[in-house]
Design a protein around this motif. Structure first.
Motif, PDB file in Angstrom:
ATOM      1  N   SER A  91       0.825  -1.213   0.000  1.00 38.77           N
ATOM      2  CA  SER A  91       0.000   0.000   0.000  1.00 38.77           C
ATOM      3  C   SER A  91       0.850   1.251   0.000  1.00 38.77           C
ATOM      4  O   SER A  91       2.055   1.208   0.257  1.00 38.77           O
ATOM      5  CB  SER A  91      -0.910   0.025   1.240  1.00 38.77           C
ATOM      6  OG  SER A  91      -0.137   0.260   2.399  1.00 38.77           O
ATOM      7  N   LEU A  92       0.195   2.361  -0.299  1.00 37.59           N
ATOM      8  CA  LEU A  92       0.802   3.658  -0.034  1.00 37.59           C
ATOM      9  C   LEU A  92      -0.313   4.592   0.386  1.00 37.59           C
ATOM     10  O   LEU A  92      -1.485   4.383   0.049  1.00 37.59           O
ATOM     11  CB  LEU A  92       1.543   4.212  -1.252  1.00 37.59           C
ATOM     12  CG  LEU A  92       0.734   4.780  -2.413  1.00 37.59           C
ATOM     13  CD1 LEU A  92       1.578   5.786  -3.174  1.00 37.59           C
ATOM     14  CD2 LEU A  92       0.326   3.667  -3.363  1.00 37.59           C
ATOM     15  N   ILE A  93       0.059   5.607   1.179  1.00 36.12           N
ATOM     16  CA  ILE A  93      -0.915   6.612   1.576  1.00 36.12           C
ATOM     17  C   ILE A  93      -1.002   7.626   0.437  1.00 36.12           C
ATOM     18  O   ILE A  93       0.011   8.157  -0.007  1.00 36.12           O
ATOM     19  CB  ILE A  93      -0.480   7.311   2.885  1.00 36.12           C
ATOM     20  CG1 ILE A  93      -0.366   6.297   4.040  1.00 36.12           C
ATOM     21  CG2 ILE A  93      -1.452   8.437   3.228  1.00 36.12           C
ATOM     22  CD1 ILE A  93      -1.673   5.752   4.572  1.00 36.12           C
ATOM     23  N   GLY A  94      -2.238   7.862  -0.029  1.00 34.80           N
ATOM     24  CA  GLY A  94      -2.435   8.813  -1.121  1.00 34.80           C
ATOM     25  C   GLY A  94      -2.961  10.137  -0.592  1.00 34.80           C
ATOM     26  O   GLY A  94      -4.053  10.217  -0.047  1.00 34.80           O
ATOM     27  N   TYR A  95      -2.128  11.172  -0.730  1.00 35.42           N
ATOM     28  CA  TYR A  95      -2.521  12.520  -0.297  1.00 35.42           C
ATOM     29  C   TYR A  95      -3.206  13.257  -1.441  1.00 35.42           C
ATOM     30  O   TYR A  95      -2.883  13.039  -2.604  1.00 35.42           O
ATOM     31  CB  TYR A  95      -1.287  13.309   0.164  1.00 35.42           C
ATOM     32  CG  TYR A  95      -0.820  12.892   1.527  1.00 35.42           C
ATOM     33  CD1 TYR A  95      -1.174  13.617   2.664  1.00 35.42           C
ATOM     34  CD2 TYR A  95      -0.074  11.736   1.700  1.00 35.42           C
ATOM     35  CE1 TYR A  95      -0.787  13.208   3.931  1.00 35.42           C
ATOM     36  CE2 TYR A  95       0.317  11.311   2.963  1.00 35.42           C
ATOM     37  CZ  TYR A  95      -0.046  12.056   4.074  1.00 35.42           C
ATOM     38  OH  TYR A  95       0.330  11.632   5.321  1.00 35.42           O
ATOM     39  N   GLN A  96      -4.138  14.161  -1.101  1.00 35.30           N
ATOM     40  CA  GLN A  96      -4.727  15.024  -2.124  1.00 35.30           C
ATOM     41  C   GLN A  96      -3.668  16.015  -2.552  1.00 35.30           C
ATOM     42  O   GLN A  96      -3.067  16.683  -1.706  1.00 35.30           O
ATOM     43  CB  GLN A  96      -5.902  15.808  -1.533  1.00 35.30           C
ATOM     44  CG  GLN A  96      -7.178  15.041  -1.535  1.00 35.30           C
ATOM     45  CD  GLN A  96      -8.309  15.859  -0.924  1.00 35.30           C
ATOM     46  OE1 GLN A  96      -9.091  15.297  -0.186  1.00 35.30           O
ATOM     47  NE2 GLN A  96      -8.395  17.147  -1.198  1.00 35.30           N
ATOM     48  N   ILE A  97      -3.485  16.150  -3.847  1.00 36.86           N
ATOM     49  CA  ILE A  97      -2.381  16.973  -4.337  1.00 36.86           C
ATOM     50  C   ILE A  97      -2.452  18.402  -3.807  1.00 36.86           C
ATOM     51  O   ILE A  97      -1.434  18.998  -3.450  1.00 36.86           O
ATOM     52  CB  ILE A  97      -2.307  16.946  -5.885  1.00 36.86           C
ATOM     53  CG1 ILE A  97      -0.946  17.463  -6.345  1.00 36.86           C
ATOM     54  CG2 ILE A  97      -3.467  17.702  -6.536  1.00 36.86           C
ATOM     55  CD1 ILE A  97      -0.602  17.089  -7.779  1.00 36.86           C
ATOM     56  N   ASP A  98      -3.682  18.953  -3.676  1.00 37.88           N
ATOM     57  CA  ASP A  98      -3.775  20.355  -3.250  1.00 37.88           C
ATOM     58  C   ASP A  98      -3.447  20.533  -1.763  1.00 37.88           C
ATOM     59  O   ASP A  98      -3.286  21.648  -1.288  1.00 37.88           O
ATOM     60  CB  ASP A  98      -5.154  20.946  -3.576  1.00 37.88           C
ATOM     61  CG  ASP A  98      -6.293  20.253  -2.844  1.00 37.88           C
ATOM     62  OD1 ASP A  98      -6.054  19.223  -2.181  1.00 37.88           O
ATOM     63  OD2 ASP A  98      -7.441  20.741  -2.944  1.00 37.88           O
ATOM     64  N   LYS A  99      -3.306  19.402  -1.042  1.00 42.76           N
ATOM     65  CA  LYS A  99      -2.925  19.502   0.376  1.00 42.76           C
ATOM     66  C   LYS A  99      -1.434  19.227   0.572  1.00 42.76           C
ATOM     67  O   LYS A  99      -0.973  18.986   1.687  1.00 42.76           O
ATOM     68  CB  LYS A  99      -3.759  18.532   1.219  1.00 42.76           C
ATOM     69  CG  LYS A  99      -5.234  18.927   1.193  1.00 42.76           C
ATOM     70  CD  LYS A  99      -6.033  18.285   2.288  1.00 42.76           C
ATOM     71  CE  LYS A  99      -7.442  18.892   2.306  1.00 42.76           C
ATOM     72  NZ  LYS A  99      -8.302  18.234   3.271  1.00 42.76           N
ATOM     73  N   THR A 100      -0.677  19.250  -0.525  1.00 44.49           N
ATOM     74  CA  THR A 100       0.764  18.962  -0.415  1.00 44.49           C
ATOM     75  C   THR A 100       1.628  20.030  -1.087  1.00 44.49           C
ATOM     76  O   THR A 100       2.842  19.877  -1.134  1.00 44.49           O
ATOM     77  CB  THR A 100       1.119  17.625  -1.095  1.00 44.49           C
ATOM     78  OG1 THR A 100       1.046  17.779  -2.524  1.00 44.49           O
ATOM     79  CG2 THR A 100       0.219  16.493  -0.650  1.00 44.49           C
ATOM     80  N   LEU A 101       1.021  21.082  -1.615  1.00 45.86           N
ATOM     81  CA  LEU A 101       1.814  22.028  -2.412  1.00 45.86           C
ATOM     82  C   LEU A 101       2.345  23.183  -1.567  1.00 45.86           C
ATOM     83  O   LEU A 101       1.835  23.485  -0.503  1.00 45.86           O
ATOM     84  CB  LEU A 101       0.972  22.583  -3.578  1.00 45.86           C
ATOM     85  CG  LEU A 101       0.447  21.535  -4.572  1.00 45.86           C
ATOM     86  CD1 LEU A 101      -0.308  22.214  -5.707  1.00 45.86           C
ATOM     87  CD2 LEU A 101       1.578  20.679  -5.130  1.00 45.86           C
TER      88      LEU A 101
END
Length: 300
Positions: free
Chosen positions: A146-156
């Protein structure tokens, strides 16, 4: 069996090694790594393994043992340049280690239980550790990672473009592929794009990205070792080539050896890509302390 947290810290050891604490972000000088460890213990991880360079072991222990002694088991894994341990009998000159998947491989004789991998200097949030602990105790198998998938707009970052591993996810929530996009940023209207060859391509704000938070069983060591041997031979004249975890994931998916479940989190990810990001991270952490998510002094 409780899962293990494997922390990729060989790159930051030079900053620790001078015995200068790396940047403090919490009210009592807590580093980002402290928050990850705190969340992992709370989520039920049984051991914290630091991947470091051997010459920094003593200074690392001096920093972490007093905090963690009696709270959780600790272990230290050394990443080095010795290729003979992989049956490679030639010297390959490099200034930098071989990358994140090589760092994970260094743990192959010390980790015997399901484990996850994180970056030392990224703030992931408790939700991610709780979900990963659940996956590692109830779902993980030698062909299901597995991997944890972050919302892209919460990582910029608001201060410039960043690189992100953009995940393509199928209807079952499994990763189909992961593409490294090197220039991802917010536009003025709050939409997200990546740029390639001078052209902007839109990404939806809830696109899932990898922030290097992966869940495995020890089977991944045997699966990835031959890949590394091949990679090292192929790149003996390319001293900057790095053997990254997404390369391994991509190969395992394409060969049908393992699937990767993308576990979504709505948590905000914090990291310091630009020096201007530091006050933002400090402010975010102080808000989490004020709202009771973390105690003001983590290790009291």
């Amino acid at each position: 069996m409780k899962p293990t947290l494997l922390i990729l810290a060989a790159g930051m050891a030079s900053r620790y090694g001078s015995m200068k604490q790396i940047d403090g972000f919490g009210p009592n000088g807590e580093t980002i790594i402290d928050y990850s460890i705190y969340d992992a213990i709370k989520a039920g991880f049984g051991k914290i393994s630091f991947i470091i360079r051997e010459e920094f072991a003593e200074s690392f222990k001096a920093i972490f043992e007093p905090k963690l002694n009696g709270r959780v088991e600790t272990d230290y894994v050394f990443q080095n340049f010795d290729l003979t341990q992989y049956g490679i009998d030639k010297e390959i000159e490099r200034a930098k280690p071989w990358g994140t998947a090589h760092a994970v491989l260094a743990a192959r004789n010390q980790v015997n239980e399901p484990f996850c991998v994180i970056n030392a200097d990224d703030f992931y949030g408790y939700d991610a550790f709780e979900k990963m602990a659940k996956f590692l105790t109830s779902e993980v198998s030698d062909d299901t990672y597995s991997l944890i998938g972050y919302q892209i707009d919460k990582t910029l970052s608001e201060h410039g473009s960043v690189s992100r591993g953009v995940c393509k996810v199928d209807d079952n929530g499994n990763m189909v592929e992961i593409n490294e996009r090197t220039q991802v940023y917010f536009k003025e209207d709050g939409s997200v794009v990546y740029e390639e060859g001078g052209v902007e391509y839109p990404l939806s704000n809830d696109t899932r990205v990898s922030m290097n938070f992966w869940g495995f069983t020890p089977a991944v060591f045997k699966q990835s070792e031959p890949m590394f041997v091949e990679f090292a031979h192929k790149n003996e004249n390319n001293p900057k080539a790095e053997f990254f975890i997404p390369l391994v994931a991509d190969e395992l998916i394409k060969s049908g050896t393992a699937s990767f479940k993308v576990i979504p989190t709505a948590n905000k990810w914090f990291g310091v890509t630009y020096k201007e990001d530091k006050p933002i991270v400090q402010k975010s952490i102080s808000e989490l302390v004020e709202n009771g998510t973390y105690p003001a002094n983590l290790w009291e």
